[in-house]
Structures are given as structure tokens and as C-alpha cells.
Design a protein around this motif. Structure first.
Motif, PDB file in Angstrom:
ATOM      1  N   SER A 153      -6.760  -0.200 -11.002  1.00 41.50           N
ATOM      2  CA  SER A 153      -8.129  -0.724 -11.028  1.00 41.50           C
ATOM      3  C   SER A 153      -8.448  -1.515  -9.769  1.00 41.50           C
ATOM      4  N   VAL A 154      -7.415  -2.087  -9.122  1.00 36.71           N
ATOM      5  CA  VAL A 154      -7.645  -2.959  -7.973  1.00 36.71           C
ATOM      6  C   VAL A 154      -7.894  -2.188  -6.678  1.00 36.71           C
ATOM      7  N   PHE A 191      -0.976   2.907  -0.095  1.00 38.29           N
ATOM      8  CA  PHE A 191       0.234   2.527   0.623  1.00 38.29           C
ATOM      9  C   PHE A 191       0.031   2.666   2.133  1.00 38.29           C
ATOM     10  N   LYS A 192      -0.540   3.793   2.535  1.00 38.69           N
ATOM     11  CA  LYS A 192      -0.773   4.013   3.966  1.00 38.69           C
ATOM     12  C   LYS A 192      -1.755   2.993   4.526  1.00 38.69           C
ATOM     13  N   THR A 193      -2.780   2.635   3.729  1.00 41.32           N
ATOM     14  CA  THR A 193      -3.746   1.610   4.163  1.00 41.32           C
ATOM     15  C   THR A 193      -3.044   0.275   4.358  1.00 41.32           C
ATOM     16  N   ALA A 194      -2.169  -0.081   3.411  1.00 43.14           N
ATOM     17  CA  ALA A 194      -1.452  -1.353   3.502  1.00 43.14           C
ATOM     18  C   ALA A 194      -0.526  -1.385   4.716  1.00 43.14           C
ATOM     19  N   LEU A 195       0.114  -0.271   5.015  1.00 43.18           N
ATOM     20  CA  LEU A 195       0.995  -0.219   6.184  1.00 43.18           C
ATOM     21  C   LEU A 195       0.199  -0.341   7.481  1.00 43.18           C
ATOM     22  N   LYS A 196      -0.962   0.301   7.527  1.00 39.87           N
ATOM     23  CA  LYS A 196      -1.817   0.157   8.709  1.00 39.87           C
ATOM     24  C   LYS A 196      -2.277  -1.290   8.847  1.00 39.87           C
ATOM     25  N   LEU A 197      -2.600  -1.916   7.736  1.00 40.24           N
ATOM     26  CA  LEU A 197      -3.027  -3.317   7.777  1.00 40.24           C
ATOM     27  C   LEU A 197      -1.897  -4.195   8.322  1.00 40.24           C
ATOM     28  N   ALA A 198      -0.641  -3.811   8.030  1.00 42.17           N
ATOM     29  CA  ALA A 198       0.522  -4.558   8.530  1.00 42.17           C
ATOM     30  C   ALA A 198       0.877  -4.182   9.963  1.00 42.17           C
ATOM     31  N   GLY A 199       0.116  -3.239  10.548  1.00 39.19           N
ATOM     32  CA  GLY A 199       0.384  -2.821  11.922  1.00 39.19           C
ATOM     33  C   GLY A 199       1.526  -1.843  12.030  1.00 39.19           C
ATOM     34  N   LYS A 200       1.919  -1.201  10.928  1.00 41.11           N
ATOM     35  CA  LYS A 200       3.027  -0.252  10.912  1.00 41.11           C
ATOM     36  C   LYS A 200       2.605   1.016  10.176  1.00 41.11           C
ATOM     37  N   GLY A 221       8.443  -4.057  -0.250  1.00 42.51           N
ATOM     38  CA  GLY A 221       8.212  -3.184  -1.399  1.00 42.51           C
ATOM     39  C   GLY A 221       7.175  -3.779  -2.347  1.00 42.51           C
ATOM     40  N   ASN A 222       7.276  -5.097  -2.540  1.00 40.62           N
ATOM     41  CA  ASN A 222       6.290  -5.778  -3.379  1.00 40.62           C
ATOM     42  C   ASN A 222       4.904  -5.772  -2.738  1.00 40.62           C
ATOM     43  N   ALA A 245      -0.819  -3.467  -3.294  1.00 36.84           N
ATOM     44  CA  ALA A 245      -1.964  -2.628  -2.925  1.00 36.84           C
ATOM     45  C   ALA A 245      -2.418  -1.721  -4.059  1.00 36.84           C
ATOM     46  N   ILE A 246      -1.539  -1.502  -5.052  1.00 35.08           N
ATOM     47  CA  ILE A 246      -1.919  -0.625  -6.179  1.00 35.08           C
ATOM     48  C   ILE A 246      -1.914  -1.390  -7.509  1.00 35.08           C
ATOM     49  N   GLY A 247      -1.945  -2.738  -7.450  1.00 34.56           N
ATOM     50  CA  GLY A 247      -2.053  -3.536  -8.674  1.00 34.56           C
ATOM     51  C   GLY A 247      -0.784  -3.641  -9.474  1.00 34.56           C
ATOM     52  N   GLN A 248       0.388  -3.555  -8.799  1.00 33.80           N
ATOM     53  CA  GLN A 248       1.668  -3.595  -9.503  1.00 33.80           C
ATOM     54  C   GLN A 248       2.486  -4.848  -9.198  1.00 33.80           C
ATOM     55  N   PHE A 249       1.885  -5.845  -8.534  1.00 31.99           N
ATOM     56  CA  PHE A 249       2.675  -7.032  -8.188  1.00 31.99           C
ATOM     57  C   PHE A 249       2.008  -8.303  -8.733  1.00 31.99           C
ATOM     58  N   ASP A 250       0.864  -8.677  -8.187  1.00 38.80           N
ATOM     59  CA  ASP A 250       0.147  -9.834  -8.720  1.00 38.80           C
ATOM     60  C   ASP A 250      -0.436  -9.493 -10.094  1.00 38.80           C
TER      61      ASP A 250
END
Length: 730
Positions: A393-394, A454-463, A515-516, A521-526
């Protein structure tokens, strides 16, 4: 020859007599005046100090008496919480009234009423035993009394020893009659002098009330009056949200004493203890009756005067629509039973929040806790006090964070395929576990693509992702950026709902746990609350404004009648922030939400494809564990209509079985949307019909007048034609 004496005339004799009488009267007046002057002088000089002391011994004491609380109503004026009056017997202790006098009054009153003795404590019995057996108590303390007199022990030590010497065997000998007196006595002594204490207000019979009323002259300090209890016309509906009010015996709860005393409350005031009653206590409490008591030097009340009658508390109007609330609860229970019948035997929570996305009005909020047998318990407060992993949902918030940080652009395409990292870690989407699919951002929301996020989050991290890459070891900055984007739509921060005990969710540190970070990014941590989800989807639906939700709508001035008084204050939803995104970026997420509910491949299509007005939203599934067993939480968020939405919702089901099969809980959101907008349509049609009916008599009147006028014209034309015919014949 002697001169003859001249006799006085009658007039002279009368004048002399009158003069004597006037002189006598004047002398009496002078005497009386002198006596008065002397008496005044005596009172002022000789007795002045005595009367000054009497004036000092007579005190004017201002005392407040409690009044009923304000009502709580729904947005349409339907009463949700009211007051039920009941008979009560009270006692006001004088400032110098001795315990012996109080005990005598308690004995007299025990002959007139019957008390519940269950609340009597062992310490109460010990105190009472000392009162009625002073000689026996003194006999127990001969040695200690000598030590007290010579200063070897303190009064506190003396009292502590006395209580230790009084055994249960002694207090157990108290008769039922003694316990009745004690039950009354403990209530009389429970408060401060001049503060009325409730002796009995539950189940006071008409006979008891009448007997006490007749004996009031013989019962100093006792009074018959009325008290109140909260009543709930809709029974358990929203009962936990309303909260509780302290009892007369309880007064201000210990944990709230400092807060309320600082505001000028008395210790025996009835106050809100939880949730709405607590949150809006200053509104609901009312203005207490103000009495002026005059006491003599012994502390006995010799006169009383009402300074102000007081008034009940102001009314609190909620944003809640009670009809929608009831329907939502019915739909929720129906959905729980359906899911359990399909295999969700371990599901333990189900919650829904319904709100207006444009102003923060909470229209309905319902929660249920479910046990293993399927029995349900209300858990409405769980919508903002409990947090859960909510899954996909996030993802709308993840895309917005990606846009904000220039990690992605509107319309960017990516290949959805399993992502393999160094060390053997593989991350994939559920809809595409093995293949390769090119999708854009809208389609990523429709399919609920994990890989795109996941790919969006990695780009946001510069990787940016590359096959078999090593995850970045330090993702603290990237984590802050992603969370900041999620915070802007209401995830991971308090919503600001006007209810106490709101939780922010579980937000764990992100530093060297990449990993967390990907799971975030897909609502599985917070973890988040259903209320946060409702604020989040409302922010998407209203074009990016995060609005503070509120359940209070208006404060209305107390009215002695049942009708609502004038508005004192309106409670509006404050705009907390505007998301830092371009309109085109927000629109892209809206388009993705629209596709998720309306395209055949959308994850919410099954439930939302045919809502009475077009809807949009997102679904989510989060992997969790219950008692070591793998489970999933399912979530649904949405709004309707797609353009200019009037209603938004969030739904959370916890600990459902791991699919397949998928257990669809979205029908709950569909049912709420359909009910709300069908009712809205019917109400508009009814209003239109009423307008037409109101116009009809006027139209009928106009038609009648037109017919009469036309008839008159026809008559006149006929007469003119006849005249013309006569003239022509002539």
C-alpha cells in the motif's frame, strides 16, 4: 384694700398644660437618645473587640457543585452520548464538624438507607473500630501512650503501632449494622470540608429518597439532590472512542491529579479519564453551581445563597456519521465472517477508517479483535493506537520520494525481473516471480511491482541496480530521504488526530542494514496505523495536501432544551504540509491507483471494478509471523470518486494465511463506497423532490389564475362578438 388676683383664662390654662406635656415628652426623648448614645458607646468601646471576633468567626465560603456534562452528537445532530439523571444523597461536612458528630449523622442516616458494603477496606474497618471502641484502643496502647507523652515516639509511629495491634478477629466482629454505618461514614469523610460528598447515587429507591428528605432537619449536612450518569443511545458503538468519566467516589484519578489541579479542578470533581471525554474535558465539564455558605464560629452553616446556578457542559459535535458508522461496522463483521469461512482462522485484527480527504473529517472508524473461536471484540481505538506492517500500500509514497530526489522521472520504464545480489540474495515481485516485464511507474502500482520499488530505492541511494551487485553498506542518508518522502504523505509520523495515545508506529534505525532499507520501500519494515494509511491515501487523493484528521467538528453552546445551541467553535482540519512534488508526479500516482482498481490486471480490480462511482486505490500484502508461523497482513487503501474525491478509506487485516489462495477483503471498501454514494444520491433526489413539491402549489395556483384569466378573456371576447353581431344586424 388688697388688689383682687386676676384669674387665668381657660386658654392660658390649656396652653400651660400643653407646654408641660411637651416638656415631658422632650425630656423622655432626650433620655432615650442619651441611653442610645451610651449603649452605642458601650458596644463600640467595651464590646467592640467581642463583635469583631464574631465577624471573624463567620466566614463566607464559595463552593462549587458539579453539573451534568455536555452531550456528544454526530455530524447530523444525532445524540451519541447523553446524561441520565438519578436520585442522590449527599453530605457536606462543616469546617469544624467533629468525627463524633459525623458518626452520629451516619448512624441516623443508616436507619433510612441501605448501602453497598463491598467497597469497605480493612483499613476502613480499623478506623471505625477505633472510633466506636476508644477505651479498648487506649488499653492496647498504654505503653506507647507513655512513650508518646514523653516524646520518645512520634504520633505517626504511635498510629502505625495501633493499627498493627488491631487484629482481623476484632474487626470481623463488626455487625451488619456497623458495616452499614461504616459505609456511610467513609463516604462522609472522604472529601474536604464544605465539599459535597456523594453518599449514595446508585439504586436510590423512592422510599429512601422520601425518608431522607423528611428527616433533613435532623441530619445536619445531608441533602437530597440529583446526580447523573452517561448514557449511550447507540450502546457499544464507538464506546471505546468516547472514553470514560470518573465516578463521584473516584474524583480525579491519581495519574491525572497534577494536570487537573493545575487547571483549578477540585479533587472530587468528575472528569474525563480517557479518549474523547478526556480530550474535550474542558468543553464537556460545564460550569459548576456556585454557592455562598456562611458559617458561625463553630463552623456550622447558618446561611447559604446561590451565586450562580451553573449550566451543563457545552455540546461536542463530531465529524462521525453514525449511520455510516453502523453500516461500516456491519460490513466489517460480515467481511470477517466471510474471510474466516475461507480459511482465515488466525486473523486477529480487522480495522477500517473512513474520512473526507479534503478536510480531515473522520466519518467512521471501526475495529475488531477476533479470538480463535471467531468471537469479536470492539477495537475502534486500534485504528490509531496499534501499528502493523502494511505491505505494498505504501508504494505510492515510495514513488513520490523517488520523484522528489530525482531518482526517477514520471513515466520511467524498468524491467521487472528477479534481482540477484552478491551473496545469493534475491528480491522479486510477486506478480512476476521468474519472467521479464517492462513496466512504467503507473503499471508498477497497478501490478504492485516490488522490483520497480527496489530499483527506485537503489537509485535514491546512488547505487543503481546491476546484476550480482553488492548492496550499499551505509544507507543512513538514503533511508532518511525515503522516510522523509513517506513522512510527507503521513507514514511514520503522527497524524495529529484529536484523540490521546496515538502511536507513531515502529520506526527502526537504518544505517548498515540495506536489506531492511529495500523492505522499507515496499512496506515490509516500518509499521503504520490504519489512521496513518487513511491520511496517506487522502493526501494522494486531494493532490498532495496532508491534512490533520479530526473527530471533533463543532463546539456548541449548552442549551437548556434538547436542541443545539449556537456554534462556539469550529474544528477544522489543518494542512500540515504540502508534498514536495510536481502536480504531474502526483497525477501519475493517482493514475497508478486508478489502474490498480479498474484495470483487469490491477490488484484491486476484483472488488472495485464496479463501484457506483469510479474509485482508485492500492492494495498491500505484508509478510509477518504469528507464534512462529508465517502469516500475511492485507491492506486496502482508496478514495472515490477518482476526480475530486469525497471519501477515502484504509483497511487492515492482520495474520491471514499465506496465499495462495488470495483471500479478498476489498469488498469491505467497495460496500462502504456503494452505501455512501447511493445514500448521497438518494438524499439529493429527495431534496429535489421536496423542492418540486414545495413549488407545486405555487404552480397550481399560477395555472388556476391563468385559467381564470383565460376564461375571463373568453367571456369578454364572446360579449364583444355578440355586440358586434348586434351592431351589424342593426
Amino acid at each position: 384694700m388688697l388688689k383682687r388676683l386676676k384669674e387665668k383664662t381657660k386658654e392660658e390654662k390649656a396652653r400651660n398644660t400643653m407646654n408641660k406635656r411637651i416638656g415631658f415628652l422632650f425630656g423622655v426623648i432626650v433620655f432615650i437618645f442619651a441611653v442610645v448614645v451610651l449603649r452605642l458607646g458601650y458596644l463600640q468601646i467595651a464590646q467592640g473587640s467581642h463583635y469583631n471576633q464574631q465577624i471573624k468567626n463567620s466566614e463566607n465560603i464559595t463552593m462549587n457543585e458539579a453539573v451534568p456534562r455536555g452531550r456528544i452528537l454526530d455530524r447530523n445532530g444525532k445524540v451519541l452520548v447523553d446524561n441520565a439523571s438519578k436520585k442522590a444523597i449527599t453530605y457536606t461536612r462543616g469546617k469544624k464538624t467533629s468525627q463524633k458528630e459525623v458518626l452520629k449523622t451516619a448512624r441516623d442516616l443508616s436507619k433510612l438507607i441501605k448501602m453497598d458494603t463491598k467497597k469497605i477496606t480493612p483499613r476502613d474497618k480499623e478506623d471505625y473500630w477505633i472510633q466506636i471502641h476508644p477505651k479498648k484502643a487506649k488499653a492496647l496502647m498504654k505503653e506507647e501512650e507513655q512513650l508518646l507523652n514523653d516524646g520518645s515516639i512520634s504520633q505517626e509511629e504511635y498510629d502505625k503501632t495501633l493499627y498493627k495491634k488491631i487484629t482481623a478477629k476484632q474487626t470481623d466482629k463488626l455487625s451488619d449494622k456497623d458495616l452499614q454505618i461504616l459505609a456511610i461514614y467513609r463516604q462522609m469523610m472522604s472529601g474536604s470540608p464544605m465539599d459535597p460528598q456523594t453518599i449514595k447515587n446508585d439504586d436510590v429507591s423512592d422510599e429512601e429518597y422520601a425518608r431522607v428528605a423528611q428527616k433533613l432537619p435532623d441530619l445536619p449536612g445531608v441533602n437530597t439532590t440529583t446526580d447523573w450518569d452517561r448514557k449511550y443511545p447507540y450502546k457499544d458503538t464507538l464506546r471505546s472512542i468516547f472514553g470514560d468519566v470518573s465516578t463521584p467516589e473516584e474524583g480525579i484519578p491519581k495519574e491525572l491529579v497534577d494536570k487537573y489541579l493545575a487547571k483549578g479542578y477540585s479533587r472530587n470533581d468528575r472528569v474525563g479519564k480517557s479518549y474523547l471525554e478526556y480530550q474535550y474535558n474542558d468543553v464537556l465539564k460545564g460550569k459548576k453551581k456556585n454557592m455562598k455558605y456562611t458559617t458561625d464560629k463553630s463552623g456550622n452553616v447558618v446561611d447559604s445563597k446561590v451565586i450562580s446556578k451553573g449550566s451543563r457542559g457545552d455540546d461536542l459535535v463530531l465529524s462521525i456519521d453514525i449511520d455510516l458508522q453502523k453500516k461500516t461496522e456491519d460490513y466489517l463483521e460480515k467481511q470477517i465472517k466471510k474471510l474466516r469461512s475461507q480459511g482465515a482462522k488466525d486473523m486477529d485484527n480487522a480495522m477500517i477508517v473512513v474520512q473526507n480527504p479534503n478536510n480531515g473529517d473522520i466519518l467512521a472508524m471501526a475495529g475488531k479483535q477476533i479470538d480463535k473461536d471467531g468471537d469479536m471484540k470492539d477495537y475502534d481505538i486500534g485504528t490509531f493506537t496499534s501499528q502493523f506492517a502494511v505491505g505494498s500500500s505504501v508504494k505510492g509514497g515510495t514513488l513520490l520520494a523517488g520523484y522528489q530526489n530525482n531518482a526517477i522521472d514520471v513515466g520511467d520504464e524498468m524491467i521487472d525481473t528477479p534481482l540477484k545480489f552478491a551473496g545469493g540474495l534475491t528480491k522479486r515481485s510477486y506478480f512476476n516471480k521468474k519472467g521479464k516485464v517492462k513496466i512504467n511507474d503507473k503499471e508498477a502500482l497497478m501490478h504492485s511491482s516490488n522490483v520497480y520499488m527496489f530499483k527506485t530505492a537503489l537509485k535514491l541511494a546512488g547505487k543503481p541496480f546491476s546484476p550480482n551487485m553488492t548492496l550499499p553498506p551505509d544507507i543512513s542518508d538514503a533511508g532518511k530521504k525515503l522516510r522523509k518522502g513517506l513522512n510527507q504523505v503521513g507514514l511514520g509520523v503522527k497524524t495529529g488526530i484529536d484523540l490521546p495515545n496515538e502511536t507513531v508506529g515502529q520506526i527502526e534505525p537504518l544505517t548498515n542494514n540495506p536489506g531492511n532499507y529495500l523492505d522499507l520501500a515496499i512496506g515490509q519494515f516500518d509499521t503504520y496505523t490504519p489512521m496513518q494509511l487513511a491520511q496517506y491515501v487522502s493526501t494522494i487523493g486531494n493532490n498532495g495536501y496532508r491534512i490533520q484528521p479530526h473527530i471533533g467538528e463543532e463546539i456548541r453552546k449548552a442549551n437548556n432544551k434538547d436542541s443545539l445551541g449556537p456554534v462556539k467553535n469550529k474544528i477544522k482540519g489543518t494542512v500540515l504540509n504540502k508534498v514536495n512534488n510536481k502536480p504531474s508526479e502526483i497525477k501519475q500516482v493517482q493514475e497508478g491507483f486508478k489502474m490498480a482498481f479498474n484495470e483487469k490486471e490491477g490488484t484491486g480490480y476484483q472488488s472495485f471494478k464496479d463501484t457506483v462511482v469510479p474509485s482508485a486505490g492500492k492494495t498491500g500484502t505484508a509478510e509477518v509471523y504469528q507464534d512462529g508461523e508465517s502469516r500475511v497482513n492485507q491492506t486496502y487503501i482508496g478514495y472515490a470518486p477518482q476526480k475530486n474525491p469525497k471519501l477515502a478509506f484504509s483497511i487492515v487485516y492482520t495474520n491471514q494465511p499465506v496465499p495462495p489462495p488470495w483471500l479478498n477483503g476489498g469488498d469491505l471498501g467497495r460496500d462502504v463506497i456503494n452505501y455512501y454514494f447511493k445514500r448521497d444520491k438518494e438524499e439529493k433526489e429527495n431534496k429535489q423532490e421536496n423542492k418540486q413539491e414545495n413549488k407545486q402549489p405555487q404552480n397550481n395556483g399560477r395555472n388556476a389564475n391563468q385559467a381564470i384569466n383565460q376564461n375571463n378573456r373568453n367571456v369578454q371576447n364572446g360579449a364583444n362578438a355578440q355586440n358586434n353581431l348586434v351592431n351589424n344586424n342593426n
